[in-house]
Structures are given as structure tokens and as C-alpha cells.
Design a protein around this motif. Structure first.
Motif, PDB file in Angstrom:
ATOM      1  N   TYR A   1       5.691  68.069  24.398  1.00 15.73           N
ATOM      2  CA  TYR A   1       4.750  68.368  25.478  1.00 15.73           C
ATOM      3  C   TYR A   1       4.611  69.875  25.601  1.00 15.73           C
ATOM      4  O   TYR A   1       5.601  70.584  25.774  1.00 15.73           O
ATOM      5  N   ASP A   2       3.369  70.363  25.467  1.00 15.88           N
ATOM      6  CA  ASP A   2       3.133  71.801  25.524  1.00 15.88           C
ATOM      7  C   ASP A   2       1.750  72.073  26.104  1.00 15.88           C
ATOM      8  O   ASP A   2       0.755  71.502  25.627  1.00 15.88           O
ATOM      9  N   LYS A   3       1.683  72.916  27.104  1.00 17.38           N
ATOM     10  CA  LYS A   3       0.427  73.352  27.722  1.00 17.38           C
ATOM     11  C   LYS A   3      -0.463  72.187  28.160  1.00 17.38           C
ATOM     12  O   LYS A   3      -1.668  72.182  27.948  1.00 17.38           O
ATOM     13  N   GLY A   4       0.158  71.154  28.746  1.00 18.35           N
ATOM     14  CA  GLY A   4      -0.609  70.040  29.287  1.00 18.35           C
ATOM     15  C   GLY A   4      -1.033  68.990  28.280  1.00 18.35           C
ATOM     16  O   GLY A   4      -1.778  68.084  28.611  1.00 18.35           O
ATOM     17  N   VAL A   5      -0.548  69.103  27.034  1.00 20.44           N
ATOM     18  CA  VAL A   5      -0.896  68.126  26.002  1.00 20.44           C
ATOM     19  C   VAL A   5       0.388  67.512  25.447  1.00 20.44           C
ATOM     20  O   VAL A   5       1.288  68.218  24.997  1.00 20.44           O
ATOM     21  N   LEU A   6       0.441  66.175  25.491  1.00 23.34           N
ATOM     22  CA  LEU A   6       1.553  65.438  24.910  1.00 23.34           C
ATOM     23  C   LEU A   6       1.167  65.086  23.477  1.00 23.34           C
ATOM     24  O   LEU A   6       0.155  64.420  23.242  1.00 23.34           O
ATOM     25  N   SER A   7       1.952  65.554  22.503  1.00 27.32           N
ATOM     26  CA  SER A   7       1.704  65.272  21.080  1.00 27.32           C
ATOM     27  C   SER A   7       2.765  64.302  20.598  1.00 27.32           C
ATOM     28  O   SER A   7       3.957  64.572  20.712  1.00 27.32           O
ATOM     29  N   ILE A   8       2.318  63.168  20.061  1.00 24.44           N
ATOM     30  CA  ILE A   8       3.238  62.115  19.627  1.00 24.44           C
ATOM     31  C   ILE A   8       2.998  61.834  18.156  1.00 24.44           C
ATOM     32  O   ILE A   8       1.857  61.680  17.723  1.00 24.44           O
ATOM     33  N   THR A   9       4.077  61.753  17.378  1.00 22.65           N
ATOM     34  CA  THR A   9       4.009  61.349  15.979  1.00 22.65           C
ATOM     35  C   THR A   9       4.720  60.006  15.870  1.00 22.65           C
ATOM     36  O   THR A   9       5.887  59.886  16.233  1.00 22.65           O
ATOM     37  N   LEU A  10       3.988  59.010  15.389  1.00 18.43           N
ATOM     38  CA  LEU A  10       4.502  57.644  15.298  1.00 18.43           C
ATOM     39  C   LEU A  10       4.481  57.188  13.845  1.00 18.43           C
ATOM     40  O   LEU A  10       3.435  56.796  13.325  1.00 18.43           O
ATOM     41  N   PRO A  11       5.634  57.234  13.155  1.00 15.03           N
ATOM     42  CA  PRO A  11       5.668  56.795  11.763  1.00 15.03           C
ATOM     43  C   PRO A  11       5.331  55.307  11.649  1.00 15.03           C
ATOM     44  O   PRO A  11       5.752  54.496  12.473  1.00 15.03           O
ATOM     45  N   LYS A  12       4.565  54.992  10.629  1.00 15.32           N
ATOM     46  CA  LYS A  12       4.200  53.589  10.400  1.00 15.32           C
ATOM     47  C   LYS A  12       5.423  52.826   9.894  1.00 15.32           C
ATOM     48  O   LYS A  12       6.239  53.367   9.149  1.00 15.32           O
ATOM     49  N   LYS A  13       5.525  51.601  10.339  1.00 18.14           N
ATOM     50  CA  LYS A  13       6.624  50.750   9.905  1.00 18.14           C
ATOM     51  C   LYS A  13       6.313  50.249   8.499  1.00 18.14           C
ATOM     52  O   LYS A  13       5.204  49.800   8.226  1.00 18.14           O
ATOM     53  N   ALA A  14       7.305  50.349   7.612  1.00 17.49           N
ATOM     54  CA  ALA A  14       7.114  49.887   6.236  1.00 17.49           C
ATOM     55  C   ALA A  14       7.048  48.367   6.234  1.00 17.49           C
ATOM     56  O   ALA A  14       7.971  47.699   6.675  1.00 17.49           O
ATOM     57  N   ASN A  15       5.942  47.845   5.777  1.00 19.94           N
ATOM     58  CA  ASN A  15       5.772  46.396   5.716  1.00 19.94           C
ATOM     59  C   ASN A  15       6.194  45.855   4.354  1.00 19.94           C
ATOM     60  O   ASN A  15       5.941  44.710   4.035  1.00 19.94           O
ATOM     61  N   GLY A  16       6.784  46.699   3.578  1.00 21.49           N
ATOM     62  CA  GLY A  16       7.176  46.277   2.229  1.00 21.49           C
ATOM     63  C   GLY A  16       6.044  46.552   1.255  1.00 21.49           C
ATOM     64  O   GLY A  16       4.894  46.645   1.623  1.00 21.49           O
ATOM     65  N   GLN A  17       6.377  46.687   0.043  1.00 19.08           N
ATOM     66  CA  GLN A  17       5.382  46.923  -0.996  1.00 19.08           C
ATOM     67  C   GLN A  17       4.786  45.594  -1.423  1.00 19.08           C
ATOM     68  O   GLN A  17       5.465  44.589  -1.519  1.00 19.08           O
ATOM     69  N   SER A  18       3.510  45.593  -1.664  1.00 14.07           N
ATOM     70  CA  SER A  18       2.912  44.358  -2.195  1.00 14.07           C
ATOM     71  C   SER A  18       3.295  44.268  -3.674  1.00 14.07           C
ATOM     72  O   SER A  18       3.359  45.279  -4.368  1.00 14.07           O
ATOM     73  N   ARG A  19       3.573  43.098  -4.096  1.00 18.57           N
ATOM     74  CA  ARG A  19       3.948  42.935  -5.492  1.00 18.57           C
ATOM     75  C   ARG A  19       3.393  41.642  -6.016  1.00 18.57           C
ATOM     76  O   ARG A  19       3.116  40.714  -5.259  1.00 18.57           O
ATOM     77  N   LYS A  20       3.222  41.596  -7.281  1.00 18.21           N
ATOM     78  CA  LYS A  20       2.708  40.399  -7.933  1.00 18.21           C
ATOM     79  C   LYS A  20       3.884  39.483  -8.225  1.00 18.21           C
ATOM     80  O   LYS A  20       4.919  39.903  -8.718  1.00 18.21           O
ATOM     81  N   ILE A  21       3.717  38.239  -7.864  1.00 18.79           N
ATOM     82  CA  ILE A  21       4.799  37.282  -8.063  1.00 18.79           C
ATOM     83  C   ILE A  21       4.393  36.298  -9.171  1.00 18.79           C
ATOM     84  O   ILE A  21       3.305  35.719  -9.127  1.00 18.79           O
ATOM     85  N   ALA A  22       5.272  36.156 -10.114  1.00 16.88           N
ATOM     86  CA  ALA A  22       5.025  35.228 -11.234  1.00 16.88           C
ATOM     87  C   ALA A  22       5.219  33.804 -10.750  1.00 16.88           C
ATOM     88  O   ALA A  22       6.150  33.498 -10.008  1.00 16.88           O
TER      89      ALA A  22
END
Length: 148
Positions: free
Chosen positions: A125-146
């Protein structure tokens, strides 16, 4: 002498603006402070952007102490709340003529397109502005399944 107004196709024609007209009417009304109780709380205005790894939120919260801000994250739901306090210091014989600034509790809830890893979230919070960084949750890598 007549005055000409240049036509602008992007600007709507002048029309009766009911909320503005009524607000002007009640500005002159002696019980203006009673009318204030019916007004809605102000919005916490936000800007949201994203990159490949996170969402970034900027929220305007002028005049709020950082200790009075609450931030919670649940999945992709973000809630920002604050208590806006009013400093009332009047000198002897001083009377308040008009009070327009809001004080009380304000809250904003919104959903993001994907889930957020709340354990890695950061807020500043600085000068009246709240700055938020929200990392995305890893949903796993898509992969091809045999298929066997």
C-alpha cells in the motif's frame, strides 16, 4: 448574438440527468446530512491485469490507513475491505456546513478467471493505492495420455 455549438457525434445530446438534478436539489436542503445516510458506499475502484504467471490488482483507497485494510483470497474470489475513518477536529465555535466525504466501511469482491495461490500472494500500500500480486495456481501441465 447566437452562439453555435460544435456537434460531436461521440457526445450524447444534453438531457435531463435525474440523479444529478435531485442531488443539486438536496444540496440546498437543510437536512443534507440526513440525506447522506441514504447514499451508497463508494466503490473501491480497481484495475486488474495478468501475465503468464500472476494477476495484478491495483485498488484506489485514498485516505485509508494500511492497518485498516483487509484482504482475503479464496480460490479465485478476492475480497478487499477497508474502514475509512473521519478525522473530526473542530475549533471552538466552528460549525460544519457541508460534509461530502464518505466514512465507514467499504468492500469490494470480484472473481478472477483462474485460481490463485494465496500462500504466495503479496500486497503493498503506497500513496492511496493498494497493489496486489496474485500468483496463478498451477493446474498441472497438460499432457497426452496413451490409450492402451
Amino acid at each position: 448574438m447566437s452562439s453555435l455549438t460544435r456537434w460531436n457525434p461521440f457526445k450524447p445530446l444534453a438531457r435531463f440527468d435525474a440523479p444529478s438534478e435531485f442531488d443539486d436539489l438536496f444540496r440546498a436542503f437543510p437536512l443534507r446530512s440526513a440525506w447522506r445516510d441514504f447514499e451508497l458506499q463508494p466503490d473501491i475502484r480497481i484495475d486488474v491485469s495478468e501475465d503468464t504467471g500472476s494477476y495484478r490488482v491495483k485498488a484506489e483507497m485514498p485516505g485509508v490507513d494500511k492497518n485498516d485494510i483487509e484482504l482475503s483470497i479464496d480460490g479465485n474470489q478476492v475480497t478487499i475491505g477497508a474502514e475509512i475513518k473521519r478525522d473530526v477536529e473542530r475549533k471552538d465555535g466552528e460549525t460544519e456546513l457541508y460534509a461530502e466525504r464518505y466514512y465507514g466501511k467499504a468492500r469490494r469482491m470480484f472473481s478472477l478467471p483462474g485460481e490463485v495461490d494465496g500462500s504466495k500472494a503479496e500486497a503493498r500500500y503506497d500513496k492511496g493505492v493498494l497493489s496486489i500480486t496474485l500468483p496463478k495456481k498451477a493446474n498441472g501441465q497438460s499432457r497426452k495420455i496413451a490409450i492402451s
